[in-house]
Design a protein around this motif. Structure first.
Motif, mmCIF file in Angstrom:
data_model
loop_
_atom_site.group_PDB
_atom_site.id
_atom_site.type_symbol
_atom_site.label_atom_id
_atom_site.label_comp_id
_atom_site.label_asym_id
_atom_site.label_seq_id
_atom_site.Cartn_x
_atom_site.Cartn_y
_atom_site.Cartn_z
ATOM 1 N N ARG A 1 -7.415 4.433 -10.744
ATOM 2 C CA ARG A 1 -8.627 5.495 -10.347
ATOM 3 C C ARG A 1 -8.238 6.502 -11.159
ATOM 4 O O ARG A 1 -9.809 6.826 -10.859
ATOM 5 C CB ARG A 1 -8.416 5.222 -8.489
ATOM 6 N N PHE B 1 0.221 -0.926 -7.749
ATOM 7 C CA PHE B 1 0.802 0.621 -8.268
ATOM 8 C C PHE B 1 -0.210 0.810 -9.627
ATOM 9 O O PHE B 1 -0.556 2.086 -9.476
ATOM 10 C CB PHE B 1 2.305 0.395 -8.798
ATOM 11 N N ALA C 1 2.212 1.852 -3.717
ATOM 12 C CA ALA C 1 0.771 2.264 -4.528
ATOM 13 C C ALA C 1 0.399 4.025 -4.294
ATOM 14 O O ALA C 1 0.275 4.139 -4.945
ATOM 15 C CB ALA C 1 -0.217 1.607 -3.906
ATOM 16 N N MET C 2 0.389 3.749 -3.057
ATOM 17 C CA MET C 2 0.269 5.082 -3.105
ATOM 18 C C MET C 2 0.974 6.108 -4.150
ATOM 19 O O MET C 2 0.380 7.588 -3.834
ATOM 20 C CB MET C 2 0.386 5.905 -1.023
ATOM 21 N N GLN C 3 2.435 6.252 -4.335
ATOM 22 C CA GLN C 3 3.044 7.239 -4.740
ATOM 23 C C GLN C 3 2.777 6.840 -5.698
ATOM 24 O O GLN C 3 3.336 7.561 -6.904
ATOM 25 C CB GLN C 3 4.438 6.803 -4.371
ATOM 26 N N GLU D 1 2.261 10.125 -8.743
ATOM 27 C CA GLU D 1 3.105 11.170 -8.940
ATOM 28 C C GLU D 1 3.720 10.523 -9.899
ATOM 29 O O GLU D 1 4.643 11.909 -10.696
ATOM 30 C CB GLU D 1 3.781 11.028 -7.500
ATOM 31 N N GLU E 1 -3.574 1.710 -8.454
ATOM 32 C CA GLU E 1 -4.509 2.464 -7.396
ATOM 33 C C GLU E 1 -3.836 4.118 -8.484
ATOM 34 O O GLU E 1 -4.741 4.821 -8.665
ATOM 35 C CB GLU E 1 -2.739 2.597 -6.930
ATOM 36 N N ASP F 1 0.244 -1.364 -0.115
ATOM 37 C CA ASP F 1 -0.071 -0.057 -0.202
ATOM 38 C C ASP F 1 0.800 1.262 0.136
ATOM 39 O O ASP F 1 0.423 2.333 -1.289
ATOM 40 C CB ASP F 1 -0.687 0.059 0.976
ATOM 41 N N ASN F 2 1.551 1.010 0.931
ATOM 42 C CA ASN F 2 2.564 2.587 0.697
ATOM 43 C C ASN F 2 3.212 2.330 -0.730
ATOM 44 O O ASN F 2 3.688 3.924 -0.966
ATOM 45 C CB ASN F 2 4.143 2.601 1.572
ATOM 46 N N CYS G 1 9.733 -1.567 -7.979
ATOM 47 C CA CYS G 1 9.032 -1.004 -7.558
ATOM 48 C C CYS G 1 9.557 -2.842 -6.749
ATOM 49 O O CYS G 1 9.056 -3.431 -6.801
ATOM 50 C CB CYS G 1 7.393 -1.490 -7.249
#
Lengths: 308, 299
Positions: B183, B177, B152-154, B157, B180, B149-150, B268
């Motif tokens: 979306r 990745f 994928a949060m990036q 950007e 996310e 999740d951490n 990743c």
């Protein structure tokens, strides 16, 4: 302690133990100087140490002695920051100096342990001139039952390469363990590079950019290795890290390039042959030090941690 | 005491089972599962093992760790987790021993000059060490859960609209990745199928379920298609100490093609894939599988 005594202690160190690095001998001599110093202030101590280091550089103008001296001065400054009472400070300095020397004597073994896994079975190694650290690494590789062959450059102008293979204990021991050694001309490096699997050299000094200062001819070997995509490994102890940042060959100070006697007697330095050259960090794959396996960019981190 | 002996033999059974699973592995196991299993096993060893002080515990962990890594040297996650646990033990010991928090654990020239002693002796027993270490390992396990999740949060950007992204094979981290990013953004993905097991097909199916425009192509077409690609995003099995990657076969081709076209290559990977080893023992890293799956013996 007079300058003559200091020079004599330094020379005696080098004579009694031919395996000792010149920087370590310099630090031992400086520690002896510190013990006999009768000053009362840190400032006085520092200035007399600076004079002592100058004296030693006049005997042996190599980069290693200079870096050993700088390290010792830094060591004094760091210790003096912690203790304000001079006599207590001096005691701690001497004690820590002994511990430092003991740790440093283990550094070659640490490096050998780190480096020998990189020598694969059946490898052909190219090395340059005479390096005690490289010898130790090769010894460790033999102890771990690896078979490999070594090419050594002749390394003019003092034919250190020849000395390398004719040296009594090490070469005989290496020969006894069946390591084939071949001496090649300095000019034959480009020719032999395609046969070689890796290049392993020592260093007289490691500069801030991650490059190295070593016997003349090292830069050539590094360029050839890069052209043929061969890994170029450097083995050096951490006390050889020096606060220089040369941008090209001319930037290396003259006092390192020539022997001490040449500096004193020569009329025109540009007519003398330099003894060392600078290899830039882009040509070096990895540096093996007692602080671990470093990439050239990690060297500046280490120096910053110490000096700033 | 029958309880302790029972627990001891149960523990060694579990270790044996783990080791044989590692050795046998026909199916490529999830690295995260391996990491989690290693950590739970190490936690059990610390909780039930017989040790008096930190030095003994570290030796115990090292022996078990060596056994586990010897079973499958290409699974570097096991070794990485063992090293993490050893570091945790050293830190907890240091904290209990009263050393300051900021003291540099690593060797440096500075430490060489200013330290007082020759080497650190881990021999003082502390009763609370066991509990502290187990707590730290629990924290590590929680950290493990959140890695995908951490990462994928990036995603937002790095992925922009109307970009063409290339990937290879099937990586759960890259899948999360891309999902996310999908979306909020619209982009295309080209997946290299990664023969002979064709994990790329599974990746393409999963991505297209999220309405991402996906194309599958053969590995041979990687270079040909690269000129139309904006970014390459891949997963990996291990990240080595000099920044090199050990990843699925075909990644090197992809990287060379990307370099030729100056296309940015993004990797990743979660933290348990970072390994302090160097790429020297070539033979211990490659994993060889039976040719049965490509060319059956009956044909």
């Amino acid at each position: 302690m007079s300058t003559d005594d200091l020079i004599e202690t330094f020379r005696a160190q080098l004579r009694d133990d031919p395996d000792v690095a010149s920087a370590v001998a310099a630090i031992r001599a400086l520690l002896g100087f510190l013990r006999q110093d009768r000053g009362e202030t840190i400032q006085g101590l520092r200035s007399s140490l600076r004079d002592a280091i100058d004296t030693l550089s006049r005997v042996d103008s190599s980069v290693a002695v200079n870096s050993g001296g700088e390290l010792f001065l830094r060591f004094i400054s760091l210790t003096s920051l912690e203790y304000s009472d001079y006599s207590k400070c001096k005691e701690i300095m001497i004690e820590r100096g002994e511990i430092f020397l003991r740790k440093v004597s283990l550094s070659r073994n640490k490096i050998a342990k780190l480096c020998h896994p990189f020598i694969r079975d059946g490898a052909r190694i190219l090395t340059h001139a005479y390096s005690r650290v490289v010898l130790r690494v090769l010894e460790a590789a033999v102890e771990s039952k690896k078979r490999f062959s070594v090419y050594v450059t002749e390394s003019q102008p003092d034919q250190a390469g020849q000395v390398f293979i004719n040296l009594q204990k090490m070469a005989k021991a290496l020969r006894k363990l069946n390591i084939p050694v071949t001496v090649i001309l300095d000019a034959a490096v480009g020719y032999i590079m395609e046969k070689v699997d890796l290049v392993l050299v020592g260093a007289e000094g490691v500069v801030e950019s991650g490059g190295i200062i070593n016997k003349i001819g090292t830069n050539q070997i590094a360029v050839c290795a890069k052209a043929q995509n061969k890994p170029f490994y450097v083995v050096a102890e951490s006390f050889k890290f020096v606060r220089l940042f040369p941008l090209n060959q001319q930037d290396v100070p003259d006092k390192f390039k020539y022997k001490a006697d040449t500096l004193k007697t020569s009329q025109n330095l540009t007519e003398e042959h330099p003894w060392i050259d600078y290899t830039s960090p882009s040509l070096i794959t990895l540096l093996f030090t007692d602080l671990g396996v470093l990439t050239p960019s990690a060297v500046s981190d280490e120096l910053i941690k110490l000096y700033l | 005491m029958p309880g302790a002996a029972e627990r001891g033999s149960e523990l060694s059974e579990q270790i044996e089972a783990f080791v044989s699973r590692l050795r046998g592995g026909g199916q490529r196991p999830r690295s995260e599962d391996t990491a989690r299993q290693t950590l739970s096993l190490l936690r059990k060893i610390i909780a039930h093992g017989r040790w008096g002080w930190a030095g003994e515990l570290m030796d115990l962990i090292r022996t078990e760790g060596r056994r586990m890594t010897a079973a499958q040297p290409s699974e570097t996650t096991v070794g990485n987790m063992v090293r993490r646990v050893l570091k945790v033990i050293r830190e907890e010991y240091g904290r209990l021993h009263g050393r300051s928090e900021e003291s540099d654990q690593q060797d440096s020239l500075h430490k060489l000059l200013t330290s007082g002693g020759l080497s650190e002796d881990f021999s003082t027993p502390y009763p609370s060490l066991r509990a502290n270490v187990i707590e730290a390992i629990n924290e590590l396990l929680i950290e493990l859960e959140g890695t995908t999740d951490n990462i994928a949060m990036q995603a937002l950007e790095h992925i922009h609209s109307n970009e063409v992204i290339m990937t290879i094979g099937y990586s759960r981290t890259v899948e999360a990745f891309l999902k996310e990013a999908a979306r909020k953004r619209k982009f295309q993905v080209i997946v290299a199928e990664c023969a002979p097991f064709c994990q790329g097909h599974e990746m393409a199916v999963r991505l297209s379920k999220e309405n991402i425009e996906t194309t599958v192509m053969s590995d041979a077409a990687i270079f040909a298609v690269m000129s139309r690609v904006n970014k390459v995003i891949i997963g990996t099995k291990t990240i080595l100490a000099n920044g090199a990657l050990i990843a699925v076969s075909g990644t090197h081709t992809l990287a060379l093609a990307a370099k030729h076209h100056s296309t940015p290559l993004i990797v990743c990977a979660p933290m348990f894939k970072l390994s302090p080893q160097f790429p020297n023992e070539e033979d211990s890293f490659h994993k060889f599988v039976s040719p049965q799956e490509v060319l059956p013996f009956t044909e």
